[in-house]
Design a protein around this motif. Sequence first.
Motif, PDB file in Angstrom:
ATOM      1  N   LEU A  91       0.833  -1.209   0.000  1.00 37.05           N
ATOM      2  CA  LEU A  91       0.000   0.000   0.000  1.00 37.05           C
ATOM      3  C   LEU A  91       0.867   1.259   0.000  1.00 37.05           C
ATOM      4  O   LEU A  91       0.579   2.214  -0.723  1.00 37.05           O
ATOM      5  N   ASN A  92       1.935   1.251   0.795  1.00 37.70           N
ATOM      6  CA  ASN A  92       2.835   2.408   0.829  1.00 37.70           C
ATOM      7  C   ASN A  92       3.543   2.596  -0.510  1.00 37.70           C
ATOM      8  O   ASN A  92       3.654   3.725  -1.002  1.00 37.70           O
ATOM      9  N   ASP A  93       4.025   1.502  -1.105  1.00 38.26           N
ATOM     10  CA  ASP A  93       4.698   1.586  -2.406  1.00 38.26           C
ATOM     11  C   ASP A  93       3.747   2.086  -3.483  1.00 38.26           C
ATOM     12  O   ASP A  93       4.117   2.898  -4.329  1.00 38.26           O
ATOM     13  N   LEU A  94       2.512   1.587  -3.469  1.00 42.85           N
ATOM     14  CA  LEU A  94       1.517   2.013  -4.449  1.00 42.85           C
ATOM     15  C   LEU A  94       1.188   3.496  -4.278  1.00 42.85           C
ATOM     16  O   LEU A  94       1.055   4.225  -5.269  1.00 42.85           O
ATOM     17  N   THR A  95       1.114   3.950  -3.039  1.00 46.59           N
ATOM     18  CA  THR A  95       0.887   5.374  -2.775  1.00 46.59           C
ATOM     19  C   THR A  95       2.028   6.205  -3.341  1.00 46.59           C
ATOM     20  O   THR A  95       1.801   7.245  -3.973  1.00 46.59           O
ATOM     21  N   ASP A  96       3.268   5.736  -3.141  1.00 47.01           N
ATOM     22  CA  ASP A  96       4.436   6.459  -3.665  1.00 47.01           C
ATOM     23  C   ASP A  96       4.407   6.533  -5.191  1.00 47.01           C
ATOM     24  O   ASP A  96       4.696   7.584  -5.776  1.00 47.01           O
ATOM     25  N   VAL A  97       4.064   5.426  -5.846  1.00 49.12           N
ATOM     26  CA  VAL A  97       3.995   5.407  -7.309  1.00 49.12           C
ATOM     27  C   VAL A  97       2.916   6.368  -7.801  1.00 49.12           C
ATOM     28  O   VAL A  97       3.134   7.149  -8.739  1.00 49.12           O
ATOM     29  N   CYS A  98       1.757   6.330  -7.171  1.00 47.76           N
ATOM     30  CA  CYS A  98       0.659   7.223  -7.573  1.00 47.76           C
ATOM     31  C   CYS A  98       1.045   8.688  -7.367  1.00 47.76           C
ATOM     32  O   CYS A  98       0.733   9.539  -8.211  1.00 47.76           O
ATOM     33  N   GLN A  99       1.741   8.983  -6.277  1.00 49.71           N
ATOM     34  CA  GLN A  99       2.174  10.355  -6.019  1.00 49.71           C
ATOM     35  C   GLN A  99       3.184  10.801  -7.068  1.00 49.71           C
ATOM     36  O   GLN A  99       3.134  11.940  -7.547  1.00 49.71           O
ATOM     37  N   HIS A 100       4.089   9.919  -7.465  1.00 48.17           N
ATOM     38  CA  HIS A 100       5.065  10.243  -8.510  1.00 48.17           C
ATOM     39  C   HIS A 100       4.356  10.539  -9.838  1.00 48.17           C
ATOM     40  O   HIS A 100       4.691  11.512 -10.525  1.00 48.17           O
ATOM     41  N   VAL A 101       3.393   9.700 -10.199  1.00 50.14           N
ATOM     42  CA  VAL A 101       2.640   9.911 -11.443  1.00 50.14           C
ATOM     43  C   VAL A 101       1.902  11.250 -11.386  1.00 50.14           C
ATOM     44  O   VAL A 101       1.921  12.024 -12.346  1.00 50.14           O
ATOM     45  N   LEU A 102       1.268  11.538 -10.280  1.00 47.94           N
ATOM     46  CA  LEU A 102       0.535  12.799 -10.122  1.00 47.94           C
ATOM     47  C   LEU A 102       1.473  14.003 -10.224  1.00 47.94           C
ATOM     48  O   LEU A 102       1.163  14.978 -10.927  1.00 47.94           O
ATOM     49  N   ASN A 103       2.632  13.931  -9.553  1.00 51.56           N
ATOM     50  CA  ASN A 103       3.591  15.043  -9.603  1.00 51.56           C
ATOM     51  C   ASN A 103       4.126  15.245 -11.016  1.00 51.56           C
ATOM     52  O   ASN A 103       4.252  16.388 -11.481  1.00 51.56           O
ATOM     53  N   THR A 104       4.456  14.159 -11.706  1.00 59.61           N
ATOM     54  CA  THR A 104       4.972  14.254 -13.071  1.00 59.61           C
ATOM     55  C   THR A 104       3.920  14.837 -14.006  1.00 59.61           C
ATOM     56  O   THR A 104       4.210  15.716 -14.825  1.00 59.61           O
ATOM     57  N   ASN A 138       1.788  22.078 -16.152  1.00 61.62           N
ATOM     58  CA  ASN A 138       2.289  23.434 -15.904  1.00 61.62           C
ATOM     59  C   ASN A 138       3.211  23.894 -17.027  1.00 61.62           C
ATOM     60  O   ASN A 138       3.134  25.058 -17.455  1.00 61.62           O
ATOM     61  N   GLU A 139       4.089  23.000 -17.522  1.00 65.00           N
ATOM     62  CA  GLU A 139       4.960  23.337 -18.656  1.00 65.00           C
ATOM     63  C   GLU A 139       4.139  23.688 -19.892  1.00 65.00           C
ATOM     64  O   GLU A 139       4.429  24.654 -20.597  1.00 65.00           O
ATOM     65  N   PHE A 140       3.101  22.911 -20.150  1.00 64.58           N
ATOM     66  CA  PHE A 140       2.233  23.157 -21.295  1.00 64.58           C
ATOM     67  C   PHE A 140       1.551  24.522 -21.175  1.00 64.58           C
ATOM     68  O   PHE A 140       1.513  25.295 -22.136  1.00 64.58           O
ATOM     69  N   LYS A 141       1.039  24.829 -20.002  1.00 64.19           N
ATOM     70  CA  LYS A 141       0.360  26.114 -19.788  1.00 64.19           C
ATOM     71  C   LYS A 141       1.317  27.280 -19.967  1.00 64.19           C
ATOM     72  O   LYS A 141       0.945  28.313 -20.535  1.00 64.19           O
ATOM     73  N   GLU A 142       2.548  27.120 -19.500  1.00 59.19           N
ATOM     74  CA  GLU A 142       3.542  28.183 -19.672  1.00 59.19           C
ATOM     75  C   GLU A 142       3.858  28.412 -21.143  1.00 59.19           C
ATOM     76  O   GLU A 142       3.999  29.553 -21.585  1.00 59.19           O
ATOM     77  N   ARG A 143       3.957  27.346 -21.928  1.00 53.97           N
ATOM     78  CA  ARG A 143       4.208  27.482 -23.365  1.00 53.97           C
ATOM     79  C   ARG A 143       3.039  28.150 -24.074  1.00 53.97           C
ATOM     80  O   ARG A 143       3.231  28.907 -25.018  1.00 53.97           O
ATOM     81  N   GLN A 144       1.826  27.887 -23.616  1.00 53.01           N
ATOM     82  CA  GLN A 144       0.638  28.488 -24.244  1.00 53.01           C
ATOM     83  C   GLN A 144       0.557  29.977 -23.964  1.00 53.01           C
ATOM     84  O   GLN A 144       0.028  30.733 -24.756  1.00 53.01           O
ATOM     85  N   GLN A 147       1.362  16.772 -13.198  1.00 53.24           N
ATOM     86  CA  GLN A 147       1.139  18.184 -12.876  1.00 53.24           C
ATOM     87  C   GLN A 147       2.270  19.048 -13.411  1.00 53.24           C
ATOM     88  O   GLN A 147       2.028  20.157 -13.915  1.00 53.24           O
ATOM     89  N   ALA A 148       3.510  18.567 -13.343  1.00 51.32           N
ATOM     90  CA  ALA A 148       4.644  19.333 -13.872  1.00 51.32           C
ATOM     91  C   ALA A 148       4.505  19.528 -15.379  1.00 51.32           C
ATOM     92  O   ALA A 148       4.755  20.623 -15.903  1.00 51.32           O
ATOM     93  N   ARG A 149       4.092  18.492 -16.097  1.00 49.35           N
ATOM     94  CA  ARG A 149       3.925  18.600 -17.554  1.00 49.35           C
ATOM     95  C   ARG A 149       2.766  19.523 -17.919  1.00 49.35           C
ATOM     96  O   ARG A 149       2.836  20.269 -18.890  1.00 49.35           O
TER      97      ARG A 149
END
Length: 114
Positions: free
Chosen positions: A84-97, A103-109, A99-101
């Motif tokens: 459960l902890n590992d799955l939470t970490d993976v989901c958090q990584h996917v969410l952070n990645t 934000n990059e897209f919005k900045e380019r627009q 969100q970063a993309r």
Amino acid sequence: MAVEGEKKPVLEMVQADGGDEGCVTFVLHDEDHTLGNSLRYMIMKTVDVDFCGYTITHPSESKINFRIQTRGGIPATEPLRRGLNDLTDVCQHVLNTFQARVNEFKERQEQPME
């Protein structure tokens, strides 16, 4: 049985009388294949796990019977907690990645076109 207004437990542990702590069925309420398959994958990556699988009792019920069998005297609750902890970490990584993309897209627009 739960009384009206009383919350059901999200997780139940089912173990045979006198059974081994390394061989346990967990019942996860209000869950489906989304959590079941992801969690099974994370737990099976653990070296000390002999078996990990789940079943959906019936399509009209939203609960999973999740079985874990370990070796070496390790309680089945440990790989469940770690999974459960590992799955939470993976989901958090996917969410952070993601969100970063976004934000990059919005900045380019927002930049003026050349």
